[in-house]
Motif scaffolding. Structure first.
Motif, PDB file in Angstrom:
ATOM      1  N   GLN A  82      98.468  43.447   2.070  1.00 39.68           N
ATOM      2  CA  GLN A  82      97.472  42.397   1.817  1.00 39.68           C
ATOM      3  C   GLN A  82      96.324  42.917   0.960  1.00 39.68           C
ATOM      4  OE1 GLN A  82      96.010  39.949   4.988  1.00 39.68           O
ATOM      5  NE2 GLN A  82      97.975  39.894   6.036  1.00 39.68           N
ATOM      6  N   GLY A  85      97.357  42.857  -2.530  1.00 37.77           N
ATOM      7  CA  GLY A  85      97.342  41.479  -2.998  1.00 37.77           C
ATOM      8  C   GLY A  85      95.946  41.015  -3.376  1.00 37.77           C
ATOM      9  N   SER A  89      94.340  39.960  -7.057  1.00 37.73           N
ATOM     10  CA  SER A  89      93.560  38.734  -7.246  1.00 37.73           C
ATOM     11  C   SER A  89      92.256  39.047  -7.976  1.00 37.73           C
ATOM     12  CB  SER A  89      93.265  38.096  -5.896  1.00 37.73           C
ATOM     13  OG  SER A  89      92.404  36.985  -6.052  1.00 37.73           O
ATOM     14  N   ARG A 153      96.838  31.826  -3.639  1.00 42.21           N
ATOM     15  CA  ARG A 153      98.188  31.471  -4.059  1.00 42.21           C
ATOM     16  C   ARG A 153      99.258  32.083  -3.167  1.00 42.21           C
ATOM     17  NH1 ARG A 153      96.651  32.605 -10.266  1.00 42.21           N
ATOM     18  NH2 ARG A 153      95.415  30.727 -10.628  1.00 42.21           N
ATOM     19  N   SER A 154      98.930  33.207  -2.530  1.00 42.31           N
ATOM     20  CA  SER A 154      99.916  33.861  -1.674  1.00 42.31           C
ATOM     21  C   SER A 154      99.918  33.312  -0.256  1.00 42.31           C
ATOM     22  CB  SER A 154      99.647  35.368  -1.627  1.00 42.31           C
ATOM     23  OG  SER A 154      98.384  35.634  -1.038  1.00 42.31           O
ATOM     24  N   THR A 157     103.221  31.802   1.088  1.00 40.67           N
ATOM     25  CA  THR A 157     104.189  32.850   1.390  1.00 40.67           C
ATOM     26  C   THR A 157     103.854  33.523   2.716  1.00 40.67           C
ATOM     27  OG1 THR A 157     104.722  33.302  -0.919  1.00 40.67           O
ATOM     28  CG2 THR A 157     105.095  35.085   0.634  1.00 40.67           C
ATOM     29  N   GLN A 158     102.577  33.811   2.927  1.00 45.19           N
ATOM     30  CA  GLN A 158     102.161  34.453   4.173  1.00 45.19           C
ATOM     31  C   GLN A 158     102.408  33.538   5.369  1.00 45.19           C
ATOM     32  OE1 GLN A 158      98.072  35.436   3.386  1.00 45.19           O
ATOM     33  NE2 GLN A 158      98.587  36.893   1.770  1.00 45.19           N
ATOM     34  N   HIS A 505     108.639  31.120  -1.658  1.00 46.72           N
ATOM     35  CA  HIS A 505     108.135  32.325  -2.322  1.00 46.72           C
ATOM     36  C   HIS A 505     108.132  32.201  -3.848  1.00 46.72           C
ATOM     37  CE1 HIS A 505     108.245  33.923   1.592  1.00 46.72           C
ATOM     38  NE2 HIS A 505     109.430  34.478   1.585  1.00 46.72           N
TER      39      HIS A 505
END
Length: 587
Positions: A82, A85, A89, A153-154, A157-158, A505
């Motif tokens: 994370q 990620g 970002s 944006r993730s 998915t999370q 995803h």
């Protein structure tokens, strides 16, 4: 060694932490280039610095990402992943000025700079791509605003990972013989395949889909977030639709998608013929979607990982030494994590980063399918090795569109080898069934899911409600048309959209399985039939990385995806295999 050796990147988490801190400290320096890219020296310096950053990122990111996938329940690894990620970002925010600023310089000036500098020459094609899509690049301020939203944006998915893997509890069921079994994504297929009792098969299937049924609103809302994010993005960037936005970056004509979708939709009669053959041969009163795992011929043959690897090597040994060497390197010790384990990400993939050997994740269960999965993922990793060696960083990364050509090519080779060497009617049936099921899953089923995506995005475009019932209706209608099966009668199957992780995803990814399968079948057939320069052209594709638009790359390798003929050839191949299976069953 059947485990990943992530010390390839770092000997410890502490060593990773030090590089992460360096990477984090490098981000703010990107701002020093803002407003200065109109000077050649600064322009070049920016791209040199960017590559320096990415070089370190390609150590930091895979260590965290791969480590997390080995155990999604490991909070330490999850935290590392994370953090990277969030770092990416922040990078997007700090570099949001770059594309608008480059575009403001004008195409002629930028391309001239690139062509006349040894380092920047590799960027000629990426710059051409940027200018081709410049109408979708916004002002510096607008790009900055959009970049501020990159961290969310993730989230879909999370959320999906949490619902489907991290917070799930696998169901334990008691079969008709009194045996208790745990039904997981890794085990359910084998449990159904091995069961002779229809009630047990239904029990296992419903246990697998229980998590989707119990949480259908959460899955639907998560998928709605995927759809709404895409809608906001394509509208902001002046695209006509989510589909156009997904295809435009790689200059893929929308007609390629529609040709595939329409060819498959108009040629489902062979699927129904195959299902009727299966229903009759298996003596089934009613055919369910999960009955596809039942085998027309029983085989106790197991394929250990070592045996699967040897079969794969035998199937490709007649190709050029250069090709064979890369395939063997792809599955070298320490770069393949083989067996399922608690918390491990399901499925299989190859993950590659420039400057490093790619890593393959498997959940090998000794089935014939798992042997083919090994060959498939080896194709991806070999593609990465070819590309990384032949191209500089700027154009080494190939697109998803051509990625599946390399993987399914290997599957064609393995199937041919096994069919040629089969010694019994029983094994021939097993292989033919596997080949037909491969076309069904890769060509037909993936196109069905792509059509579902297309229809789901249309709901957003038309301002219609997105909920579990609306999404399930799309699937019910498609399954009825494709298979002549009513999945509404199966407890949970209408939620198959929630079962497919790619839909959450990587939207508009799955259609490329079908396009790539079509292309690889054409390329493989040319090589198999000794067409002049066919292997040379294929190696050219594998080495071309991201140096051209993918439709052009496939065409140069011998597969023209702008016509329906390439897709119709798969239909012809399906009919040939089905005819052969019917003959073998009667013999």
């Amino acid at each position: 060694m059947q485990k990943w050796d992530l010390t390839y990147f770092y000997p410890s988490d502490d060593a990773w932490e030090k590089d992460y801190e360096i990477l984090e400290s490098m981000i703010n320096h990107f701002e020093t280039f803002q407003g200065k890219l109109n000077e050649f020296d600064t322009f070049k310096a920016y791209h040199l610095y960017e590559e320096k950053f990415i070089t370190l990122l390609y150590k930091v990111y895979p260590y965290a990402h791969l480590g997390s996938d080995l155990n999604l329940k490991d909070s330490v690894k999850g935290n590392q992943n994370q953090r990277v990620g969030l770092l990416l970002s922040k990078l997007g925010q700090k570099t949001s000025f770059v594309s608008p600023e480059i575009i403001s310089l004008g195409e002629e000036k930028v391309i001239s700079w690139a062509k006349n500098d040894d380092f920047l020459k590799a960027y000629v094609f990426p710059f051409e791509k940027l200018f081709r899509g410049q109408k979708h690049v916004l002002s510096e301020l607008e790009e900055k605003i959009l970049a501020n939203y990159s961290s969310i944006r993730s989230i879909p998915t999370q959320l999906y990972q949490s619902l489907s893997i991290i917070d799930r509890t696998d169901e334990e069921v008691t079969l008709s013989n009194g045996k208790k079994v745990l039904v997981s994504a890794a085990s359910y297929r084998a449990l159904i395949e091995e069961s002779e009792n229809p009630s047990d098969r239904q029990l296992v299937f419903e246990a697998l889909y229980k998590r989707y049924k119990d949480n259908k609103s959460a899955f639907a809302n998560t998928y709605n977030l995927v759809l709404q994010q895409r809608a906001a993005s394509y509208k902001s960037r002046n695209y006509a639709s989510s589909l156009e936005a997904a295809l435009d970056g790689n200059n893929i004509p929308v007609s390629v998608f529609h040709n595939l979708k329409d060819v498959v939709y108009e040629n489902t009669d062979l699927i129904k013929r195959y299902i009727n053959l299966r229903k009759k041969h298996l003596n089934l009163e009613t055919y369910h979607t999960y009955d596809r795992f039942l085998k027309l011929a029983k085989s106790d043959k197991k394929y250990t990982y070592a045996e699967s690897k040897e079969l794969f090597f035998e199937s490709i040994k007649h190709f050029t030494p250069e090709f064979v060497e890369k395939q063997k390197s792809a599955v070298a010790d320490g770069f393949v994590d083989v067996l399922p384990q608690d918390g491990k990400r399901t499925g299989a993939y190859s993950s590659g980063f420039y400057g490093h050997h790619p890593f393959i994740l498997l959940n090998h269960n000794e089935t014939l399918d798992s042997a083919f999965t090994l060959a498939h993922e080896a194709g991806h990793s070999a593609h990465t090795l070819f590309s990384n060696e032949a191209r500089p960083m700027a154009i080494a990364d190939y697109t998803i569109f051509v990625a599946e050509i390399a993987s399914t090519f290997n599957e064609h080779a393995l199937l041919d080898y096994m069919l040629k060497n089969v010694t019994s009617k029983n094994e021939r049936i097993v292989l033919l069934e596997s080949a037909i099921d491969g076309i069904l899953s890769t060509f037909y089923r993936q196109t069905l899911f792509a059509t579902y995506e297309y229809e789901a995005n249309k709901l957003v475009e038309e301002g219609k409600p997105i909920n579990a019932d609306a999404l399930s209706k799309i699937m019910i209608d498609l399954y009825k048309h494709y298979y002549d099966l009513d999945i509404a009668k199966e407890n949970g199957k209408e939620l198959v959209w929630a079962y497919i992780p790619h839909l959450f995803h990587t939207p508009f990814y799955v259609y490329q399985y079908a396009t790539s399968y079509s292309a690889s079948l054409k390329i493989y057939s040319d090589i198999k039939n000794n067409k002049p320069h066919a292997m040379e052209n294929y190696l050219g594709l594998l080495k071309s990385g991201g140096s051209d638009y993918p439709v052009n790359q496939a065409k140069k390798a011998g597969a023209d995806l702008t016509t329906k003929d390439t897709f119709l050839a798969v239909i012809t191949r399906f009919k040939e295999l089905l005819d052969l299976l019917e003959e073998t069953l009667k013999a």
